[in-house]
Design a protein around this motif. Structure first.
Motif, PDB file in Angstrom:
ATOM      1  N   ASP A 198       1.032   4.089  -2.867  1.00 37.95           N
ATOM      2  CA  ASP A 198       0.674   5.556  -2.688  1.00 37.95           C
ATOM      3  C   ASP A 198       1.671   6.553  -2.808  1.00 37.95           C
ATOM      4  OD1 ASP A 198      -1.816   4.532  -1.930  1.00 37.95           O
ATOM      5  OD2 ASP A 198      -1.462   4.840   0.145  1.00 37.95           O
ATOM      6  N   ARG A 217       0.833  -1.099  -0.135  1.00 35.38           N
ATOM      7  CA  ARG A 217      -0.087   0.051  -0.041  1.00 35.38           C
ATOM      8  C   ARG A 217       0.840   1.313   0.120  1.00 35.38           C
ATOM      9  NH1 ARG A 217      -3.921   0.140  -2.089  1.00 35.38           N
ATOM     10  NH2 ARG A 217      -3.060   1.865  -3.178  1.00 35.38           N
ATOM     11  N   ASN A 226      -4.690   3.003 -11.087  1.00 36.77           N
ATOM     12  CA  ASN A 226      -5.620   3.177  -9.690  1.00 36.77           C
ATOM     13  C   ASN A 226      -6.038   1.695  -9.559  1.00 36.77           C
ATOM     14  OD1 ASN A 226      -4.679   5.744  -9.041  1.00 36.77           O
ATOM     15  ND2 ASN A 226      -6.781   6.541  -8.980  1.00 36.77           N
ATOM     16  N   HIS A 231     -12.875   3.998   0.855  1.00 31.49           N
ATOM     17  CA  HIS A 231     -11.595   4.063   1.896  1.00 31.49           C
ATOM     18  C   HIS A 231     -12.640   4.325   3.158  1.00 31.49           C
ATOM     19  CE1 HIS A 231      -7.860   4.941   3.353  1.00 31.49           C
ATOM     20  NE2 HIS A 231      -8.485   6.215   3.918  1.00 31.49           N
ATOM     21  N   LEU A 285      -2.051   8.745  -1.118  1.00 34.35           N
ATOM     22  CA  LEU A 285      -3.478   8.141  -1.547  1.00 34.35           C
ATOM     23  C   LEU A 285      -4.422   9.171  -2.044  1.00 34.35           C
ATOM     24  CD1 LEU A 285      -5.394   5.719  -1.657  1.00 34.35           C
ATOM     25  CD2 LEU A 285      -5.747   5.915   0.862  1.00 34.35           C
ATOM     26  N   SER A 286      -4.516  10.204  -1.120  1.00 36.20           N
ATOM     27  CA  SER A 286      -5.536  11.178  -1.542  1.00 36.20           C
ATOM     28  C   SER A 286      -5.147  11.731  -2.862  1.00 36.20           C
ATOM     29  CB  SER A 286      -5.614  12.306  -0.486  1.00 36.20           C
ATOM     30  OG  SER A 286      -4.377  13.038  -0.351  1.00 36.20           O
ATOM     31  N   ALA A 288      -3.628  10.071  -5.332  1.00 38.48           N
ATOM     32  CA  ALA A 288      -4.025   8.968  -6.280  1.00 38.48           C
ATOM     33  C   ALA A 288      -5.598   9.004  -6.412  1.00 38.48           C
ATOM     34  CB  ALA A 288      -3.677   7.516  -5.871  1.00 38.48           C
ATOM     35  N   VAL A 297      -6.132   1.193  -5.697  1.00 35.26           N
ATOM     36  CA  VAL A 297      -6.314   2.608  -4.932  1.00 35.26           C
ATOM     37  C   VAL A 297      -8.067   2.645  -4.915  1.00 35.26           C
ATOM     38  CG1 VAL A 297      -6.374   5.131  -5.380  1.00 35.26           C
ATOM     39  CG2 VAL A 297      -4.369   3.623  -5.984  1.00 35.26           C
ATOM     40  N   ASP A 317       2.283   9.439  -5.852  1.00 38.73           N
ATOM     41  CA  ASP A 317       2.924  10.726  -5.338  1.00 38.73           C
ATOM     42  C   ASP A 317       3.655  11.324  -6.119  1.00 38.73           C
ATOM     43  OD1 ASP A 317       2.705  13.163  -3.871  1.00 38.73           O
ATOM     44  OD2 ASP A 317       3.889  12.083  -2.294  1.00 38.73           O
ATOM     45  N   VAL A 350      -6.439  10.924   5.316  1.00 37.85           N
ATOM     46  CA  VAL A 350      -6.108  10.032   4.082  1.00 37.85           C
ATOM     47  C   VAL A 350      -4.614  10.301   3.999  1.00 37.85           C
ATOM     48  CG1 VAL A 350      -6.536   9.234   1.685  1.00 37.85           C
ATOM     49  CG2 VAL A 350      -8.452  10.067   3.336  1.00 37.85           C
TER      50      VAL A 350
END
Length: 378
Positions: free
Chosen positions: A181, A177, A322, A333, A270-271, A273, A327, A185, A266
């Motif tokens: 992420d 994970r 994703n 989430h 991840l945010s 993505a 993702v 980024d 978050v």
């Protein structure tokens, strides 16, 4: 900069070359617990360099959490700060290196303020391939002194590390994970640096080189975490993308990402993505040829063919990535849709206030940002 497997072992040599000998190592509980910080301390002790470890940084650092490290710095006789970790320990270390010399609150350094005043020397030792923080002049600290939980973007040469040790061996323990992420980024940094209104020929080269490498290696690093070649490629690409966006700035994805992290806890990568495919699709009409360049750098299309088709291929690849990297959207989430809707106007205001959306090829107003947020929950 020292780059390559084993670079972290050169920390003592780098400190001595800079005339430094009393470091405070700022890291997180995970890196303290898995022995990474302990190994650095042992390496330094063997070279007669005493080091103290502060390991209580937290994800998405706040003004309160940073102050704990500032207090430790003030109580000791330190001549530099070593940031060990991913984006959050690095952001904390950057803030500590400045606040330890000024005694002023972090809020004083929030954008649009630019802080170029000297801070304590900072040596960055990144352990993830994503933030690029080891070579950027930014830090992000959440203001938890009131009820806004605003993620403050703080910029200036005061936050630029003096040296960086970029060692892909430190990324091998990253779980899937975190690999996904942080990798997205870095991808976001490269794309946004290239399409930014502040892009320039220097940053363009770094961004396109990073895009080629990330497209080739991210899925491999995710699926085969022990593949050192993929890890090393991602680590270097992350640094290149960091150099690109530090000089060209990020844009709408990051502007919208920070409030999501602040209000819904978050992880930053991840945010990003969650937002990247949707925001890219929104932005393409204003800079189709630049997004097409990204697609060609990623080898999604050949040199022939229209820019429109290439940009469409980029958006399709971001959505496929994703899916392949699992993702989740905000709802999957676990974010409550009603709370998301309530916070949407606040998040849009905070995104605009950060200044990043103004660098986007297609500059949105508050209503447009709100609509983009809502589309993610649809």
């Amino acid at each position: 900069m020292r780059i390559g497997p084993g670079a972290a072992g050169q920390l003592g040599e780098v400190l001595r070359s800079l005339g430094l000998a009393r470091p405070l190592i700022v890291t997180d509980p995970y890196l303290a617990g898995n022995g990474t910080a302990r190994q650095l301390v042992a390496d330094l002790a063997a070279q007669a360099i005493p080091a103290t470890v502060y390991d209580r940084t937290r994800p998405d650092p706040t003004t309160t959490s940073v102050q704990g490290a500032v207090t430790v710095l003030a109580e000791g006789d330190f001549d530099c700060v070593v940031g060990l970790g991913g984006g959050s320990p690095m952001d904390t270390a950057k803030a500590v290196a400045l606040l330890g010399t000024t005694g002023r609150p972090m809020r004083d350094y929030a954008a649009p303020t630019v802080t170029d005043t000297p801070a304590l020397p900072l040596i960055a030792v990144p352990t993830t391939a994503g933030s690029g923080s080891e070579c950027t002049r930014y830090t992000i600290i959440t203001d938890d002194s009131g009820d806004t939980d605003e993620k403050m973007l703080c910029a200036g040469l005061a936050f630029l590390p003096t040296a960086a040790l970029v060692d892909p061996l430190l990324t091998l323990p990253m779980p899937a994970r975190l690999t996904a992420d942080t990798g997205i980024d870095a991808l976001t940094h490269a794309i946004e640096a290239y399409v930014s209104r502040r892009a320039n020929p220097f940053t363009d080269g770094l961004a396109l080189t990073a895009l080629t490498a990330i497209a080739r290696s991210l899925r491999t690093a995710y699926a085969h975490p022990d593949d050192l070649r993929a890890r090393a490629t991602m680590m270097l690409a992350s640094t290149q993308a960091g150099m690109a966006f530090s000089n060209a700035s990020v844009a709408l994805v990051h502007g919208m990402s920070r409030p999501v992290g602040a209000h819904f806890h978050v992880a930053h990568g991840l945010s990003n993505a969650m937002l990247l495919p949707t925001v890219t699709a929104y932005s393409v009409p204003a800079a189709t040829s630049r997004y097409a360049d990204c697609a060609r750098a990623m080898r999604l299309v050949g040199e022939a063919g229209s820019d429109e088709a290439a940009a469409d291929a980029l958006v399709a690849e971001l959505r496929a990535l994703n899916t392949d990297l699992a993702v989740p959207g905000p709802a999957r989430h676990g974010i409550d849709p009603e709370q998301w809707e309530r916070m949407t106007p606040t998040m849009a205001r905070q995104a605009l206030a950060s200044g990043s959306p103004a660098n986007n090829p297609r500059v949105p107003d508050q209503a447009a940002i709100e609509e983009l947020y809502r589309s993610l929950m649809a």
